[in-house]
Design an enzyme around this catalytic site. Structure first.
Site, PDB file in Angstrom:
ATOM      1  N   ASP A 303       0.866  -1.255   0.058  1.00  0.00           N
ATOM      2  CA  ASP A 303       0.020   0.059   0.039  1.00  0.00           C
ATOM      3  C   ASP A 303       0.832   1.303   0.102  1.00  0.00           C
ATOM      4  OD1 ASP A 303      -2.562  -0.778   0.291  1.00  0.00           O
ATOM      5  OD2 ASP A 303      -2.774  -0.520   2.248  1.00  0.00           O
ATOM      6  N   ASP A 340     -16.898  13.363   8.589  1.00  0.00           N
ATOM      7  CA  ASP A 340     -16.141  12.374   7.948  1.00  0.00           C
ATOM      8  C   ASP A 340     -14.879  12.097   9.186  1.00  0.00           C
ATOM      9  OD1 ASP A 340     -14.173  11.003   6.597  1.00  0.00           O
ATOM     10  OD2 ASP A 340     -13.524  12.712   5.028  1.00  0.00           O
ATOM     11  N   GLU A 344      -8.064  12.105   7.260  1.00  0.00           N
ATOM     12  CA  GLU A 344      -8.178  13.082   6.134  1.00  0.00           C
ATOM     13  C   GLU A 344      -9.514  14.031   6.308  1.00  0.00           C
ATOM     14  OE1 GLU A 344      -8.146   9.773   5.632  1.00  0.00           O
ATOM     15  OE2 GLU A 344      -6.434   9.515   4.196  1.00  0.00           O
ATOM     16  N   LYS A 373     -15.642   6.177   0.582  1.00  0.00           N
ATOM     17  CA  LYS A 373     -15.629   4.644   0.294  1.00  0.00           C
ATOM     18  C   LYS A 373     -14.486   4.669  -0.766  1.00  0.00           C
ATOM     19  CE  LYS A 373     -19.900   2.508   1.142  1.00  0.00           C
ATOM     20  NZ  LYS A 373     -20.882   3.377   1.238  1.00  0.00           N
ATOM     21  N   GLU A 375     -14.415   2.715  -3.110  1.00  0.00           N
ATOM     22  CA  GLU A 375     -15.108   2.754  -4.359  1.00  0.00           C
ATOM     23  C   GLU A 375     -15.438   3.799  -5.210  1.00  0.00           C
ATOM     24  OE1 GLU A 375     -15.660   0.751  -1.886  1.00  0.00           O
ATOM     25  OE2 GLU A 375     -14.997  -1.296  -2.662  1.00  0.00           O
ATOM     26  N   THR A 376     -15.802   4.522  -4.385  1.00  0.00           N
ATOM     27  CA  THR A 376     -16.305   6.228  -4.809  1.00  0.00           C
ATOM     28  C   THR A 376     -15.241   7.236  -4.900  1.00  0.00           C
ATOM     29  OG1 THR A 376     -17.156   6.772  -2.852  1.00  0.00           O
ATOM     30  CG2 THR A 376     -18.552   5.856  -4.513  1.00  0.00           C
ATOM     31  N   MET A 378     -14.874   9.196  -2.460  1.00  0.00           N
ATOM     32  CA  MET A 378     -15.591  10.619  -2.333  1.00  0.00           C
ATOM     33  C   MET A 378     -16.204  10.443  -1.076  1.00  0.00           C
ATOM     34  SD  MET A 378     -17.116  12.308  -5.694  1.00  0.00           S
ATOM     35  CE  MET A 378     -18.348  10.891  -6.063  1.00  0.00           C
ATOM     36  N   LYS A 391     -16.399  15.992  -1.520  1.00  0.00           N
ATOM     37  CA  LYS A 391     -14.904  16.168  -1.746  1.00  0.00           C
ATOM     38  C   LYS A 391     -14.226  14.850  -1.875  1.00  0.00           C
ATOM     39  CE  LYS A 391     -13.064  15.502   2.960  1.00  0.00           C
ATOM     40  NZ  LYS A 391     -14.149  15.088   3.629  1.00  0.00           N
ATOM     41  N   ASP A 514      -5.503  -4.508   6.182  1.00  0.00           N
ATOM     42  CA  ASP A 514      -6.274  -4.481   7.417  1.00  0.00           C
ATOM     43  C   ASP A 514      -7.554  -4.371   7.266  1.00  0.00           C
ATOM     44  OD1 ASP A 514      -6.367  -2.000   6.519  1.00  0.00           O
ATOM     45  OD2 ASP A 514      -5.414  -0.974   8.232  1.00  0.00           O
TER      46      ASP A 514
END
Ligand SMILES: Nc1ncnc2c1ncn2[C@@H]1O[C@H](COP(=O)(O)OP(=O)(O)OP(=O)(O)O)[C@@H](O)[C@H]1O
Ligand SMILES: [K+]
Ligand SMILES: [Mg+2]
Length: 676
Positions: A303, A340, A344, A373, A375-376, A378, A391, A514
């Protein structure tokens, strides 16, 4: 641990190992190691000749036979001692783990009320509440709340860690202690199958199975033993036919010197010690096979964030684009981050404070939060007034804005590329069809990464960095860290595709992870190292767990695996070369015993035939304990390609294996000859 305790611990391990060396004489247990079993049978035969000399007609050589018996017995004991010593540390660790596995009172939810039950009655799916100061009664996942947990019982690390519902830090381990707050936990393991149970079985070696490599080597050693057994057994009638007198203890001595007793005696100790080195490194390997696979790895998937870089990506700058100003950008960035909880997201709110910018948090009230996520790529919020705030990765946000008929400000790409080419991660901020600007997330490459990748390259291991980040950031970090290849904008399922692709080329692949979405890839990889802080799914899929949750440790685990394979190879070479040398000491001695004219063969100038045989036998025995430290510690390891390593080891241990016995036997003979 203070040095005093360490000393007494190792003292206890040694005295335990001495006792175990005798227990292991049990022939039933001994049979698992055919080489040493042959030595044990030989020892018993010589013992019989000492006990009833009249029956065998060996009255004349009792003194010599007693000496042979003692040396043979010690040969077996030394081999047992090596194994017992290697097992010792794990057993001691298992004992202390068992102590931490006391019966705990659990507060179980039973139809809405809390009931006190012993932890042993908990089953998968039960819900318990654990409050400050209490032990967590079983493995599980936090389903409500947040608490700091002291996991020192399993990790040895005293700093408490935060466990919270949702996300990748929700798994808790039975036997650890909640030091603040209160959590609701859903139990995920039945009695006897918990993490600590598995850990005890592992370090104690209860279910230790021979690895494929060990089995192959064992077969080779057993075949060699069988061949020499046949040779020695047929030697007896031939000698008789030639009217040469060869006593059975002499033949047994010859046999023991010829069969690969050194590696036969040290083989299992080498394997156990290799596993133990991994454990001392706070990595739990579920099998010896996993450790060996680590030694054969060709490709390593890593990673970027958190493995190669520190991973505490911090918002450090707002860069407005188009007609937007910094105040508006900050406002929307903050609103998208209010809920969030990723590092970040939190860092955006921090940056607002640092820059003295304000925002109307009331706007967020009643809005529905859009969680980040992979996947997105965002995160954001849908406000009650219908506006949508997002964002995320620049590419994803651009697509999202365009899908709503918006247009992209002309300066967006140049500004985001500027951030990316410094190795930073640009996050675009948008509301409906308008892009407001960029958040500059800063992350730094961990020090020493370049050197470590350089070492991996020397070992012939290819490194591939997988990241969800954009290609430009990925390229910058890849260059800075010195990885061989990188894959940018990768989704979790891309990792498994990379692994499969490499495996199809016949490569062995290692990776770390993880999250629950890493679990399939961890299972697919030949070596999967899960973080202890990670999810239960990841830990169950992987064949190794790092208790310190440091993904970059995979590099050292590979080095330990290589060292294990090398140690075994080096000692096998040494052992077989050794036996060849002993041949030259013992064969001439045997024949001189029968035909004194053959004294010319005594090139080593040994005292007498009997002292030559005994000296070879003594050398054969004491080389085992002399090599125990090397077997336990592993041979010194320098990163280089496998072919180079093989050549180097053949040279050192092969040549050494031939020379050392000549010197050793000669020296022993100088002493032994005084008596014989
Ligand atoms: N909290 C967040 N909100 C919005 N977007 C985010 C957030 N965190 C990350 N991103 C964006 O999503 C992208 C993918 O993130 P993800 O965590 O999947 O991968 P990564 O951390 O960049 O890479 P790695 O695989 O090395 O951990 C990031 O590069 C970033 O652009
Ligand atoms: K031998
Ligand atoms: Mg990530």
């Amino acid at each position: 641990m203070d040095t005093n305790r360490k000393k007494s611990l190792s003292g206890a391990i040694v005295s335990h190992a001495i006792k175990d060396s005798f227990v292991k004489l049990n022939p039933m247990a001994m049979m698992k190691n055919p080489v040493m079993f042959v030595v044990e049978v030989g020892t018993l035969v010589v013992l019989l000749m000492i006990l009833i000399p009249g029956y065998f007609g060996t009255e004349g050589s009792i003194g010599f036979n007693v000496a042979v018996f003692v040396v043979l017995l010690f040969t077996v004991l030394f081999a047992n001692f090596a194994e017992a010593l290697a097992e010792g540390r794990g057993k001691a660790q298992a004992d202390s783990l068992k102590q931490s596995k006391k019966e705990i009172v659990a507060h179980k939810m039973v139809s809405g009320v809390l009931k006190q039950v012993p932890s042993t009655e908990l089953r998968k799916g039960d819900i318990v509440v654990v409050s400050q100061g209490e032990m967590i009664p079983g493995d599980g996942e936090v389903i409500e709340g947040l608490a700091s947990v002291d996991e020192s019982a399993i990790t040895g690390e005293s700093a408490p860690v935060i466990k919270e519902a949702g996300g990748d830090f929700n798994s808790v381990t039975g036997g650890t202690r909640v030091v603040s707050d209160k959590i609701k936990v859903k139990i995920t393991s039945d009695p006897g199958e918990s993490f600590i149970d598995r850990m005890i079985a592992l370090v104690e070696g209860a279910k230790r199975q021979k690895t494929p490599n060990e089995i192959a080597l064992n077969t080779l050693l057993t075949s060699l033993t069988l061949i020499f057994l046949i040779v020695v057994v047929t030697l007896a009638p031939i000698a008789k036919y030639l009217e040469i007198q060869l006593d059975i203890p002499v033949l047994i001595s010859l046999l023991v010197c010829l069969i690969p007793t050194t590696i036969g005696g040290l083989l299992s100790a080498i394997g156990i010690a290799g596993m133990d080195r991994v454990t001392q490194f706070n990595v739990l390997a579920m099998s010896g096979k996993a450790v060996e696979a680590a030694g054969d790895i060709n490709t390593m998937i890593l990673d970027k964030t958190g493995t190669i870089t520190f991973g505490n990506r911090m918002a450090s700058e707002f860069t407005p684009v188009g007609s937007a100003n910094i105040a508006a950008l900050g406002e929307w960035a903050a609103l998208s981050s209010i809920k969030d909880e990723t590092p970040e997201g939190r860092s955006v709110i921090e940056l607002m404070k640092k820059q003295g910018l304000s925002y109307k948090s009331a706007l967020a009230e009643g809005g529905s939060f859009i969680e980040f996520k992979a996947e997105t790529r965002m995160s954001g919020i849908d406000l009650v007034d219908g506006r949508k705030v997002r964002k995320g990765a620049v590419d994803s946000v651009k697509q999202w804005v365009m899908s709503q008929g918006g247009s992209i400000p002309a300066d967006l790409d140049a500004k985001s590329d500027a951030i990316a080419s410094q190795g930073g991660t640009p996050l675009a901020v948008a509301v409906d069809d308008q892009v407001y600007g960029l958040i500059y997330l800063k992350d730094t490459v961990k020090p020493g990464m370049k050197e470590r990748f350089e070492q991996l390259r020397k070992m012939g291991i290819k490194t591939i960095m997988c990241t969800g980040d954009n290609p430009l950031t990925a390229a910058t970090i890849a260059r800075e860290a010195g990885v061989d290849e990188f894959i940018a904008e990768s989704k979790p399922e891309d990792k498994i595709a990379v692994i499969r692709k490499e495996q199809a080329l016949g490569k062995l692949v290692a990776m770390t992870g993880d999250g629950t979405n890493d679990a399939p890839a961890l299972a697919q990889a030949d070596v999967g190292l899960a973080m202890n802080s990670g999810t239960t799914a990841a830990k169950e899929a992987a064949n190794m767990v790092d208790l310190d949750s440091d993904p970059s440790k995979i590099i050292e685990v590979v080095a330990i695996g290589k060292q294990l394979l090398m140690t075994r190879g080096a000692l096998t070479t040494f052992s077989i070369a050794n036996d060849v040398a002993k041949y030259f000491a013992i064969i001439p001695a045997m024949f001189t015993l029968a035909i004194p004219q053959m004294e010319a063969l005594n090139i080593m100038r040994l005292g007498s035939p009997l002292s030559a045989i005994l000296s070879a036998l003594v050398f054969n025995a004491i080389i085992i304990p002399l090599l125990i430290p090397l077997a336990m510690r592993g041979v010194a390891y320098k990163p280089m390609s496998s072919t180079k390593l093989l050549q180097r080891n053949l040279f050192i241990y092969g040549l050494g294996g031939i020379v050392v016995p000549f010197v050793g036997i000669k020296l022993i003979d100088l002493i032994v000859h005084v008596w014989i």
